[in-house]
Scaffold this motif. Sequence first.
Motif, PDB file in Angstrom:
ATOM      1  N   GLN A 134       0.799  -1.222   0.000  1.00 56.76           N
ATOM      2  CA  GLN A 134       0.000   0.000   0.000  1.00 56.76           C
ATOM      3  C   GLN A 134       0.838   1.280   0.000  1.00 56.76           C
ATOM      4  O   GLN A 134       0.326   2.359  -0.316  1.00 56.76           O
ATOM      5  CB  GLN A 134      -0.944   0.000   1.204  1.00 56.76           C
ATOM      6  CG  GLN A 134      -0.268  -0.131   2.545  1.00 56.76           C
ATOM      7  CD  GLN A 134      -1.269  -0.268   3.669  1.00 56.76           C
ATOM      8  OE1 GLN A 134      -2.321   0.378   3.654  1.00 56.76           O
ATOM      9  NE2 GLN A 134      -0.982  -1.112   4.647  1.00 56.76           N
ATOM     10  N   ASP A 137       2.387   3.282  -5.454  1.00 54.34           N
ATOM     11  CA  ASP A 137       1.360   3.359  -6.489  1.00 54.34           C
ATOM     12  C   ASP A 137       1.372   2.032  -7.250  1.00 54.34           C
ATOM     13  O   ASP A 137       2.430   1.593  -7.723  1.00 54.34           O
ATOM     14  CB  ASP A 137       1.641   4.510  -7.456  1.00 54.34           C
ATOM     15  CG  ASP A 137       1.271   5.860  -6.873  1.00 54.34           C
ATOM     16  OD1 ASP A 137       0.477   5.884  -5.911  1.00 54.34           O
ATOM     17  OD2 ASP A 137       1.763   6.879  -7.369  1.00 54.34           O
ATOM     18  N   ARG A 161     -10.940   1.612  -9.273  1.00 52.99           N
ATOM     19  CA  ARG A 161     -11.120   2.991  -8.787  1.00 52.99           C
ATOM     20  C   ARG A 161     -11.275   3.022  -7.266  1.00 52.99           C
ATOM     21  O   ARG A 161     -10.655   3.851  -6.582  1.00 52.99           O
ATOM     22  CB  ARG A 161     -12.344   3.624  -9.445  1.00 52.99           C
ATOM     23  CG  ARG A 161     -12.142   4.010 -10.898  1.00 52.99           C
ATOM     24  CD  ARG A 161     -13.229   4.975 -11.355  1.00 52.99           C
ATOM     25  NE  ARG A 161     -13.004   5.422 -12.723  1.00 52.99           N
ATOM     26  CZ  ARG A 161     -13.783   5.123 -13.751  1.00 52.99           C
ATOM     27  NH1 ARG A 161     -14.865   4.384 -13.575  1.00 52.99           N
ATOM     28  NH2 ARG A 161     -13.497   5.576 -14.952  1.00 52.99           N
ATOM     29  N   GLU A 162     -12.097   2.152  -6.743  1.00 51.42           N
ATOM     30  CA  GLU A 162     -12.370   2.144  -5.303  1.00 51.42           C
ATOM     31  C   GLU A 162     -11.112   1.871  -4.488  1.00 51.42           C
ATOM     32  O   GLU A 162     -10.975   2.346  -3.361  1.00 51.42           O
ATOM     33  CB  GLU A 162     -13.423   1.089  -4.979  1.00 51.42           C
ATOM     34  CG  GLU A 162     -14.831   1.459  -5.432  1.00 51.42           C
ATOM     35  CD  GLU A 162     -15.826   0.349  -5.160  1.00 51.42           C
ATOM     36  OE1 GLU A 162     -15.382  -0.763  -4.770  1.00 51.42           O
ATOM     37  OE2 GLU A 162     -17.031   0.583  -5.342  1.00 51.42           O
ATOM     38  N   ASN A 163     -10.185   1.126  -5.065  1.00 52.26           N
ATOM     39  CA  ASN A 163      -8.961   0.766  -4.356  1.00 52.26           C
ATOM     40  C   ASN A 163      -7.756   1.612  -4.777  1.00 52.26           C
ATOM     41  O   ASN A 163      -6.619   1.274  -4.448  1.00 52.26           O
ATOM     42  CB  ASN A 163      -8.675  -0.723  -4.556  1.00 52.26           C
ATOM     43  CG  ASN A 163      -9.652  -1.598  -3.810  1.00 52.26           C
ATOM     44  OD1 ASN A 163      -9.492  -1.871  -2.627  1.00 52.26           O
ATOM     45  ND2 ASN A 163     -10.707  -2.034  -4.502  1.00 52.26           N
ATOM     46  N   ASN A 164      -8.035   2.699  -5.510  1.00 49.32           N
ATOM     47  CA  ASN A 164      -6.997   3.645  -5.936  1.00 49.32           C
ATOM     48  C   ASN A 164      -5.899   2.972  -6.752  1.00 49.32           C
ATOM     49  O   ASN A 164      -4.714   3.308  -6.642  1.00 49.32           O
ATOM     50  CB  ASN A 164      -6.385   4.350  -4.718  1.00 49.32           C
ATOM     51  CG  ASN A 164      -5.692   5.650  -5.103  1.00 49.32           C
ATOM     52  OD1 ASN A 164      -6.131   6.364  -6.002  1.00 49.32           O
ATOM     53  ND2 ASN A 164      -4.605   5.951  -4.429  1.00 49.32           N
ATOM     54  N   ILE A 166      -4.131   1.759 -10.408  1.00 45.58           N
ATOM     55  CA  ILE A 166      -3.922   2.244 -11.768  1.00 45.58           C
ATOM     56  C   ILE A 166      -4.297   1.152 -12.754  1.00 45.58           C
ATOM     57  O   ILE A 166      -3.872   0.001 -12.611  1.00 45.58           O
ATOM     58  CB  ILE A 166      -2.445   2.653 -11.965  1.00 45.58           C
ATOM     59  CG1 ILE A 166      -2.080   3.787 -11.011  1.00 45.58           C
ATOM     60  CG2 ILE A 166      -2.174   3.052 -13.412  1.00 45.58           C
ATOM     61  CD1 ILE A 166      -0.574   3.981 -10.843  1.00 45.58           C
ATOM     62  N   THR A 187      -8.369   4.852 -14.295  1.00 40.02           N
ATOM     63  CA  THR A 187      -9.073   4.734 -13.018  1.00 40.02           C
ATOM     64  C   THR A 187      -8.544   5.709 -11.967  1.00 40.02           C
ATOM     65  O   THR A 187      -9.039   5.736 -10.847  1.00 40.02           O
ATOM     66  CB  THR A 187      -8.965   3.300 -12.487  1.00 40.02           C
ATOM     67  OG1 THR A 187      -7.588   2.898 -12.470  1.00 40.02           O
ATOM     68  CG2 THR A 187      -9.758   2.347 -13.376  1.00 40.02           C
ATOM     69  N   ARG A 188      -7.522   6.487 -12.337  1.00 40.94           N
ATOM     70  CA  ARG A 188      -7.009   7.537 -11.462  1.00 40.94           C
ATOM     71  C   ARG A 188      -6.783   8.803 -12.274  1.00 40.94           C
ATOM     72  O   ARG A 188      -6.527   8.734 -13.475  1.00 40.94           O
ATOM     73  CB  ARG A 188      -5.696   7.102 -10.792  1.00 40.94           C
ATOM     74  CG  ARG A 188      -5.936   6.120  -9.675  1.00 40.94           C
ATOM     75  CD  ARG A 188      -4.690   5.626  -8.975  1.00 40.94           C
ATOM     76  NE  ARG A 188      -3.606   6.570  -8.784  1.00 40.94           N
ATOM     77  CZ  ARG A 188      -2.594   6.373  -7.934  1.00 40.94           C
ATOM     78  NH1 ARG A 188      -2.569   5.271  -7.190  1.00 40.94           N
ATOM     79  NH2 ARG A 188      -1.620   7.240  -7.817  1.00 40.94           N
ATOM     80  N   GLU A 189      -6.869   9.942 -11.616  1.00 37.35           N
ATOM     81  CA  GLU A 189      -6.709  11.207 -12.321  1.00 37.35           C
ATOM     82  C   GLU A 189      -5.249  11.580 -12.537  1.00 37.35           C
ATOM     83  O   GLU A 189      -4.947  12.405 -13.396  1.00 37.35           O
ATOM     84  CB  GLU A 189      -7.408  12.331 -11.546  1.00 37.35           C
ATOM     85  CG  GLU A 189      -8.914  12.181 -11.472  1.00 37.35           C
ATOM     86  CD  GLU A 189      -9.574  13.326 -10.733  1.00 37.35           C
ATOM     87  OE1 GLU A 189      -8.815  14.192 -10.205  1.00 37.35           O
ATOM     88  OE2 GLU A 189     -10.810  13.366 -10.675  1.00 37.35           O
ATOM     89  N   ASP A 190      -4.338  10.959 -11.771  1.00 41.99           N
ATOM     90  CA  ASP A 190      -2.942  11.386 -11.860  1.00 41.99           C
ATOM     91  C   ASP A 190      -2.116  10.583 -12.853  1.00 41.99           C
ATOM     92  O   ASP A 190      -1.221  11.126 -13.511  1.00 41.99           O
ATOM     93  CB  ASP A 190      -2.281  11.336 -10.477  1.00 41.99           C
ATOM     94  CG  ASP A 190      -2.345   9.954  -9.848  1.00 41.99           C
ATOM     95  OD1 ASP A 190      -3.184   9.131 -10.257  1.00 41.99           O
ATOM     96  OD2 ASP A 190      -1.531   9.687  -8.924  1.00 41.99           O
ATOM     97  N   THR A 241      -6.512  12.121 -17.520  1.00 50.01           N
ATOM     98  CA  THR A 241      -5.400  11.732 -16.664  1.00 50.01           C
ATOM     99  C   THR A 241      -4.210  12.666 -16.877  1.00 50.01           C
ATOM    100  O   THR A 241      -3.877  12.999 -18.015  1.00 50.01           O
ATOM    101  CB  THR A 241      -4.951  10.285 -16.974  1.00 50.01           C
ATOM    102  OG1 THR A 241      -6.093   9.450 -17.105  1.00 50.01           O
ATOM    103  CG2 THR A 241      -4.070   9.745 -15.857  1.00 50.01           C
TER     104      THR A 241
END
Length: 286
Positions: A134, A137, A161-164, A166, A187-190, A241
């Motif tokens: 965890q 990334d 997405r729920e688990n952050n 990629i 699934t992530r914005e970064d 993204t």
Amino acid sequence: MIYVGLTGWGDHPDVYSPGSKKTEKLIDYSSHFPIVELDSSFYAVQPERNIRKWINETPEGFQFVVKAYQGMTGHQRGENPFDSRDEMFEAFRLSIRPLKEAGKLAMVLLQFPPWFDCQRDNVEQIREIVGRLQEFDLAIEFRHQSWYAPELKEKTIEFLRENNLIHSVCDEPQAGDGSIPLVPISTREDKVLFRLHGRNVHGWLNPGNAKKWREVRYLYDYNKKELEEISEAVASLEKSTDKVYVIFNNNSGGHAAGDAKQFQEMNGLEFQGLNEKQLDLFEGEF
């Protein structure tokens, strides 16, 4: 921002300067590309001295996509060198922490095998691995088509997405259950990962001779039309993204570097802060 690189740096003759030593390959590589996929970590947890050497050989903004050790994702069929699962994960964490501390760890790639299908036990296995890693990334790459079946695709994306996590988007041969479709969703914005495995349908499945199979599995040279299709998918990902990491893995025949350079040129991409040891070996080829 779009970043382009290759899987590994040891087998791309076109990016090495004339007369370069074997030990200088990463230095040469990082004068052409700003990212690389570290795949040696899949076969063995790398000693800290290797990691620190690679940190020192690359420029400040260079990024590594580290492929998770095979024993962690269910690929390993031989003897595991670790006495326990706890020991294996601890060794991997210690190995790659220097990359994170140096600001050079883009993500850890958890690529699951073709037999890892969409079922509850496997979902729980992902949760367990994510819990152990965890602090990093994490990118998830599936190889079984069931994760993208019409009735499960949205649930798969939502789970990531729920688990952050990629999403590792893939372009690969469509060869039955052991391959996944191109799903250009982040699934992530970064950050998002896009891996290009080629489209060699006949070479994708293991015919029984493992050595021969690995020589041809990623044997593919993308043509201009196909790279335009890839460019459209990448452009779509970039809209949602901040950073799109594009990795060319089609190197069984040495095509990855040339295809990556062509993709870069087609999209007007120029990378700053590369190593200074660079010769324009590709000038006039495209």
